[in-house]
Structures are given as structure tokens and as C-alpha cells.
Design a protein around this motif. Sequence first.
Motif: not given
Length: 124
Positions: A72-75, A104-112
Motif C-alpha cells: 500500500l505504501a508503494i501504491y 495486483r494492488v489495483r485489482a485488490k482495490i477494484t475487487d474490494a
Amino acid sequence: MANEHTSMAQRRNELLTDLVDVALRVLRDHDIPEELASVASNAVADRLADHWGGQNITFPKDFFWRLAKVELAIYDDWAKGSTFPELAMNYKMSERGVRKLIARVRAKITDARQTGLFEPPTSS
């Protein structure tokens, strides 16, 4: 070609020696008797060599479970305008690794968001 095989053998031996050293250190830290720790650490290296021998395996510079601590810090840094090369340098990763992490983080955020994870709970 002979030098390539020698170099590969050296690297393989360095990897297995390092594995034995790390396992030995961990076992000692857990108060396992020296002789047992030595046998166990060598058995782990032997098992990996027997089971994975002949395979080409690439170890990422930073393992996924470690990345989870900072993804999340990198994102956030990326969202604030840091470039992929800057992030790779700052977090000691490859640029490709940073790109994959962001995806991967974008996909997790979208999924959430799609599953309503970020929605406030409804009162009944």
C-alpha cells in the motif's frame, strides 16, 4: 561452456550452503541441540536439492509476503506521482516487480470495491 557449468555449480553450492547456514541459525535460536540442528539443516538442503534438482527457479528480490507489508505504501507513492523506476530504486525491487505489484494492488482495490468491502456496514 565448461565455465558456465562451473559457475552454475558454484552458485548452486553457495545457495545450498546458505540454506544450511540459515536453517542452522534458526534451529540454534530455538535451542535445538547442535548435533540435531546440523543434521536437520543438512537434511532440508538435501531434500530441496533432491526434489527441485534440475529445475530453473528464479527467486524474486523480495518475497510476496514481505511485499504485502509495504504494497500500500508503494501504491500510494505511485498514486502520488512516483515513477516505476523511482519506486524500484526506493524499494529495492525490479521495475517489472513494481509494475506487477501496482497491478495486483489495483485489482485488490477494484475487487474490494465491487464486493462492497469499502462500504459502511448497514444497520439492521
